[in-house]
Design a protein around this motif. Structure first.
Motif, PDB file in Angstrom:
ATOM      1  N   GLU A   1       0.912  -1.332  -0.118  1.00  0.00           N
ATOM      2  CA  GLU A   1       0.114  -0.187   0.034  1.00  0.00           C
ATOM      3  C   GLU A   1       0.860   0.897   0.195  1.00  0.00           C
ATOM      4  OE1 GLU A   1      -3.354   0.559   0.099  1.00  0.00           O
ATOM      5  OE2 GLU A   1      -3.460  -1.306  -0.401  1.00  0.00           O
ATOM      6  N   LYS A   2       1.903   1.284   0.969  1.00  0.00           N
ATOM      7  CA  LYS A   2       2.723   2.423   0.924  1.00  0.00           C
ATOM      8  C   LYS A   2       4.162   2.102   1.738  1.00  0.00           C
ATOM      9  CE  LYS A   2       0.625   4.763   4.849  1.00  0.00           C
ATOM     10  NZ  LYS A   2      -0.078   6.055   5.304  1.00  0.00           N
ATOM     11  N   PHE A   3       4.937   3.097   1.615  1.00  0.00           N
ATOM     12  CA  PHE A   3       6.290   2.855   2.620  1.00  0.00           C
ATOM     13  C   PHE A   3       6.100   4.013   3.442  1.00  0.00           C
ATOM     14  CE2 PHE A   3       7.303   0.596  -1.626  1.00  0.00           C
ATOM     15  CZ  PHE A   3       8.035  -0.372  -0.989  1.00  0.00           C
ATOM     16  N   ASP A   4       6.342   3.827   4.788  1.00  0.00           N
ATOM     17  CA  ASP A   4       6.598   4.900   6.007  1.00  0.00           C
ATOM     18  C   ASP A   4       8.036   4.682   6.400  1.00  0.00           C
ATOM     19  OD1 ASP A   4       4.144   5.967   5.594  1.00  0.00           O
ATOM     20  OD2 ASP A   4       3.042   4.719   7.276  1.00  0.00           O
ATOM     21  N   ILE A   5       8.488   6.025   6.639  1.00  0.00           N
ATOM     22  CA  ILE A   5       9.902   6.172   7.579  1.00  0.00           C
ATOM     23  C   ILE A   5       9.362   6.351   8.910  1.00  0.00           C
ATOM     24  CG2 ILE A   5      12.134   7.163   7.571  1.00  0.00           C
ATOM     25  CD1 ILE A   5      11.832   7.460   4.676  1.00  0.00           C
ATOM     26  N   SER A   6       9.774   5.691   9.790  1.00  0.00           N
ATOM     27  CA  SER A   6       9.439   5.899  11.209  1.00  0.00           C
ATOM     28  C   SER A   6      10.651   6.850  11.866  1.00  0.00           C
ATOM     29  CB  SER A   6       9.820   4.426  11.953  1.00  0.00           C
ATOM     30  OG  SER A   6      11.293   3.935  12.155  1.00  0.00           O
ATOM     31  N   GLU A   7      10.388   7.515  12.979  1.00  0.00           N
ATOM     32  CA  GLU A   7      10.982   8.299  13.580  1.00  0.00           C
ATOM     33  C   GLU A   7      12.540   8.014  13.707  1.00  0.00           C
ATOM     34  OE1 GLU A   7       9.270   9.642  17.380  1.00  0.00           O
ATOM     35  OE2 GLU A   7       7.397  10.081  16.365  1.00  0.00           O
ATOM     36  N   THR A   8      12.892   6.729  13.875  1.00  0.00           N
ATOM     37  CA  THR A   8      14.245   6.139  13.809  1.00  0.00           C
ATOM     38  C   THR A   8      15.101   6.068  12.674  1.00  0.00           C
ATOM     39  OG1 THR A   8      13.620   3.773  13.944  1.00  0.00           O
ATOM     40  CG2 THR A   8      13.961   4.926  16.091  1.00  0.00           C
ATOM     41  N   GLY A   9      14.085   6.054  11.497  1.00  0.00           N
ATOM     42  CA  GLY A   9      14.784   6.064  10.106  1.00  0.00           C
ATOM     43  C   GLY A   9      14.564   4.718   9.278  1.00  0.00           C
ATOM     44  N   LYS A  10      13.786   3.767  10.035  1.00  0.00           N
ATOM     45  CA  LYS A  10      13.551   2.812   9.460  1.00  0.00           C
ATOM     46  C   LYS A  10      12.447   2.741   8.591  1.00  0.00           C
ATOM     47  CE  LYS A  10      14.943  -0.674  12.986  1.00  0.00           C
ATOM     48  NZ  LYS A  10      14.892  -1.851  13.818  1.00  0.00           N
ATOM     49  N   ILE A  11      12.327   2.032   7.517  1.00  0.00           N
ATOM     50  CA  ILE A  11      11.303   1.730   6.568  1.00  0.00           C
ATOM     51  C   ILE A  11      10.237   0.681   6.971  1.00  0.00           C
ATOM     52  CG2 ILE A  11      10.940   1.333   3.893  1.00  0.00           C
ATOM     53  CD1 ILE A  11      13.569   2.152   3.324  1.00  0.00           C
ATOM     54  N   VAL A  12       9.094   1.325   6.996  1.00  0.00           N
ATOM     55  CA  VAL A  12       7.815   0.124   7.345  1.00  0.00           C
ATOM     56  C   VAL A  12       7.054   0.148   6.123  1.00  0.00           C
ATOM     57  CG1 VAL A  12       6.073  -0.209   8.858  1.00  0.00           C
ATOM     58  CG2 VAL A  12       8.091   0.915   9.632  1.00  0.00           C
ATOM     59  N   VAL A  13       7.068  -1.101   5.665  1.00  0.00           N
ATOM     60  CA  VAL A  13       6.188  -1.330   4.582  1.00  0.00           C
ATOM     61  C   VAL A  13       4.833  -1.794   4.804  1.00  0.00           C
ATOM     62  CG1 VAL A  13       5.939  -2.994   2.335  1.00  0.00           C
ATOM     63  CG2 VAL A  13       8.305  -2.492   3.404  1.00  0.00           C
ATOM     64  N   LYS A  14       3.575  -1.095   4.481  1.00  0.00           N
ATOM     65  CA  LYS A  14       2.506  -1.273   4.875  1.00  0.00           C
ATOM     66  C   LYS A  14       1.785  -2.088   3.703  1.00  0.00           C
ATOM     67  CE  LYS A  14       2.141   2.254   8.132  1.00  0.00           C
ATOM     68  NZ  LYS A  14       0.983   3.019   9.231  1.00  0.00           N
ATOM     69  N   LEU A  15       1.280  -3.187   3.829  1.00  0.00           N
ATOM     70  CA  LEU A  15       0.756  -3.942   3.044  1.00  0.00           C
ATOM     71  C   LEU A  15      -0.906  -4.029   2.901  1.00  0.00           C
ATOM     72  CD1 LEU A  15       3.082  -7.000   4.032  1.00  0.00           C
ATOM     73  CD2 LEU A  15       3.047  -5.691   1.921  1.00  0.00           C
ATOM     74  N   ASP A  16      -1.398  -4.293   1.788  1.00  0.00           N
ATOM     75  CA  ASP A  16      -2.997  -4.219   1.743  1.00  0.00           C
ATOM     76  C   ASP A  16      -3.822  -5.251   2.724  1.00  0.00           C
ATOM     77  OD1 ASP A  16      -2.468  -6.802   0.583  1.00  0.00           O
ATOM     78  OD2 ASP A  16      -3.082  -5.943  -1.567  1.00  0.00           O
ATOM     79  N   ASP A  17      -3.148  -6.057   3.384  1.00  0.00           N
ATOM     80  CA  ASP A  17      -3.754  -6.831   4.464  1.00  0.00           C
ATOM     81  C   ASP A  17      -3.627  -6.261   5.676  1.00  0.00           C
ATOM     82  OD1 ASP A  17      -1.260  -7.294   4.925  1.00  0.00           O
ATOM     83  OD2 ASP A  17      -1.308  -9.609   5.407  1.00  0.00           O
ATOM     84  N   PHE A  18      -3.451  -4.991   5.666  1.00  0.00           N
ATOM     85  CA  PHE A  18      -3.358  -4.124   7.037  1.00  0.00           C
ATOM     86  C   PHE A  18      -2.124  -4.757   7.897  1.00  0.00           C
ATOM     87  CE2 PHE A  18      -7.679  -4.385   5.536  1.00  0.00           C
ATOM     88  CZ  PHE A  18      -7.775  -3.065   5.018  1.00  0.00           C
TER      89      PHE A  18
END
Length: 162
Positions: free
Chosen positions: A123-140
């Motif tokens: 669904e999207k990529f988010d960058i956390s406050e610590t700089g890690k990339i979090v992948v958000k998938l369509d299954d939530f």
């Protein structure tokens, strides 16, 4: 058509050919010698073709063989010495090693030691406050990209940018 900010004037001529096999397509490209960016377009077509070749994986589910299409697979992952294939409604235990699975289709990319994602379900990529990339998938669900795989993911995304 625009690919990587290159504009081409393109004429597409489609012809139905009943003599071809069901899954067979013939592509003929005609271009001028001055056009040096045609190789990028050829790579794009080849990647498209590869992404739909051999598009199922066969899994054993309580002694029943199941065919699961690549498009339905959300992630492959490891947990407690076992590997799994996750689809929308269920997780299946698989015998394949993750390193074998990361090359089965161009839509799959390894984001950590224990996880391979299907880019079609991102669904999207988010960058956390610590700089890690979090992948958000369509299954939530969410998966974290390891620092070791960040560069590889960025290269993957850049190569497939259209």
């Amino acid at each position: 058509m625009h690919i990587n900010n290159i504009k081409w004037n393109m004429l597409i001529n489609l012809k139905k050919n009943d003599n071809l096999k069901k899954d067979e397509i013939i592509i003929e490209l005609q271009y001028s010698n001055e056009n040096k960016s045609i190789q990028h377009f050829i790579n794009y077509i080849n990647d498209y073709e590869l992404s739909y070749k051999d598009k199922v994986i066969v899994l054993d589910d309580d002694y029943n063989l199941l065919e699961i299409e690549f498009k339905d697979i959300i992630i492959f992952y490891s947990d407690k010495k076992y590997n799994y294939c996750k689809v929308k409604d269920k997780n299946y235990k698989i015998k394949s090693k993750l390193y074998e699975l990361e090359t089965i289709n161009i839509d799959f990319i390894r984001i950590s030691k224990n996880c391979i994602i299907n880019m079609k379900h991102v669904e999207k990529f988010d960058i956390s406050e610590t700089g890690k990339i979090v992948v958000k998938l369509d299954d939530f669900t969410e998966q974290v990209v390891s620092r070791r795989k960040t560069k590889e993911l960025m290269k993957y995304l850049e190569e497939r940018r259209i």
